[in-house]
Design a protein around this motif. Structure first.
Motif, short mmCIF file in Angstrom:
data_model
loop_
_atom_site.label_atom_id
_atom_site.label_comp_id
_atom_site.label_asym_id
_atom_site.label_seq_id
_atom_site.Cartn_x
_atom_site.Cartn_y
_atom_site.Cartn_z
N HIS A 103 12.41 29.46 79.39
CA HIS A 103 13.42 29.65 78.35
C HIS A 103 14.66 30.37 78.88
O HIS A 103 15.76 30.18 78.37
N ALA A 104 14.46 31.21 79.92
CA ALA A 104 15.56 31.99 80.47
C ALA A 104 16.30 31.25 81.57
O ALA A 104 17.20 31.82 82.21
N CYS A 128 7.41 28.76 78.62
CA CYS A 128 7.22 30.18 78.86
C CYS A 128 8.57 30.90 78.91
O CYS A 128 9.63 30.28 78.88
N GLU A 129 8.53 32.23 79.00
CA GLU A 129 9.76 33.02 78.99
C GLU A 129 10.69 32.68 80.18
O GLU A 129 11.89 32.53 79.99
#
Length: 376
Positions: free
Chosen positions: A124-125, A120-121
């Motif tokens: 990834h961050a 998910c974002e």
């Protein structure tokens, strides 16, 4: 269940039993736990089986057990195994873990976020602590108040050599949570940081990390009975919350704290308690460009931060930010602080059978530091 092997055909660990002791929330919504016998689970693809020896007890566990966290989407089911600060040794490697770098006998930890999707974002961050698809230990995912539990091979936390398992347990939630929060405060060495709830499980570790690990000047706030612990943890000043009126909207205590911090106030405030009053007062402790970090989750009906008026926020250029449980990387960094002796949890050890009494202490606000369960 047969004994595990070390990969070379030799027995590496004692035979794994079919049954285990566990502590469950037998009456969610109340302060009540029960020691029961459960099946020892089998690891699935990508999982490892861990023989837990210790588990910390956290205020978050209290909120899950009593259903007093409005932020949780559903009531806690009866029979839930709580806990999310578990330490133990890997006794079985499940399918698909051959390239994980883990081996039987490794000591590892289970955190509040026990597993992530990695896709998910937030993942990834680099914000895996707030993964959209995270598994939460002790809330729908069986927790660490048991002798055996499963963990994803790609997310269990390695425990450094030389750090005792009972000392490591509180670092897996309390330690990493306040470490992440202190980083989000944007404070710099030599600057003033106020820790609200400084004598609690999170707070006393925050004081140590802030003062001894990160070079901040610390003002600790809590009940007077916790003054000795807070000062021993490294606070430069202690403020007894009970010595100030509660009906003056925080004016008196704010004036006192500002007088301690160069007459201007703190560069940052961490609220490590679940008190709505603490949140209402906290913005008043800040100087210009200051940051309030929200850590403790208030129970029951949520309230706004009553002193965070737009005019003051704008004129003083204040920042309010939330901080969750930290990342896997931050957990490893926190454990390394502990292994080096920079931080050390103030805790006492209890058996599973004492857990209800421990939660009663937490609910009454009487617990100093932490409790770690001996799961043997």
């Amino acid at each position: 269940m047969t004994a595990s092997t070390d990969g070379n055909g030799g027995a590496a660990m004692p035979e794994i039993p079919a049954k285990q002791k566990a502590t469950i929330y037998d009456q969610p919504g109340t302060v009540s736990t029960k020691v029961v016998e459960l099946d020892v689970p089998e690891p699935g693809v990508g999982e490892v089986l861990i023989n837990l020896t210790h588990s910390g007890v956290c205020h978050s566990d209290y909120g899950v057990m009593t259903n007093t966290w409005s932020s949780l989407p559903d009531p806690t089911p009866a029979g839930q195994v709580g806990g999310h600060e578990g330490v133990g040794k890997i006794v079985t490697l499940g399918p698909g873990t051959e390239n994980s770098g883990l081996k039987i006998g490794d000591r590892v930890g289970i955190k509040w976020v026990s597993g992530i999707c990695g896709n998910c974002e937030p993942c990834h961050a680099g914000a895996d602590g707030i993964c959209f698809n995270r598994k939460v230990s002790g809330y729908y995912t069986p927790g660490t108040f048991q002798q055996y539990t499963l963990g994803p091979a790609n997310y269990v936390t390695p425990i450094p050599d030389g750090l005792a398992s009972d000392e490591a347990a509180p670092m897996l939630c309390a330690g990493v949570t306040v470490y992440s929060a202190l980083k989000r405060s944007n404070a710099r060495p030599g600057q003033w940081v106020v820790i609200s709830g400084a004598g609690g499980g999170l707070g006393h570790l925050a004081v140590q990390l802030a003062s001894k690990g990160m070079g901040f000047r610390v003002i600790g706030i809590d009940h007077g009975c916790k003054e000795e612990l807070v000062k021993a943890s490294g606070a430069e000043h202690f403020v007894d919350i009970t010595q100030f009126p509660r009906d003056d909207k925080g004016a008196a205590i704010a004036a006192h704290i500002k007088s301690l911090a160069d007459g201007l106030g703190a560069h940052a405030v961490l609220v490590c308690t679940a008190s709505n009053i603490a949140y209402a007062q906290a913005p008043l402790f800040l100087r210009f460009n200051g940051t309030l970090v929200c850590v403790g989750i208030p129970e029951n009906a949520p309230q706004a931060i009553a002193t965070a008026f737009p005019g003051r926020m704008i004129s003083q250029q204040l920042t309010i930010t939330g901080s969750a449980v930290g990342t896997r990387k931050e957990a490893i960094e926190t454990l390394n602080f502990a292994a080096r002796g920079i931080i050390k949890a103030h805790f006492r050890t209890e058996k599973m059978e004492a857990l209800t009494g421990v939660f009663e202490e937490i609910g009454q606000g009487k617990l100093q530091g932490r409790v770690v369960l001996d799961l043997s």
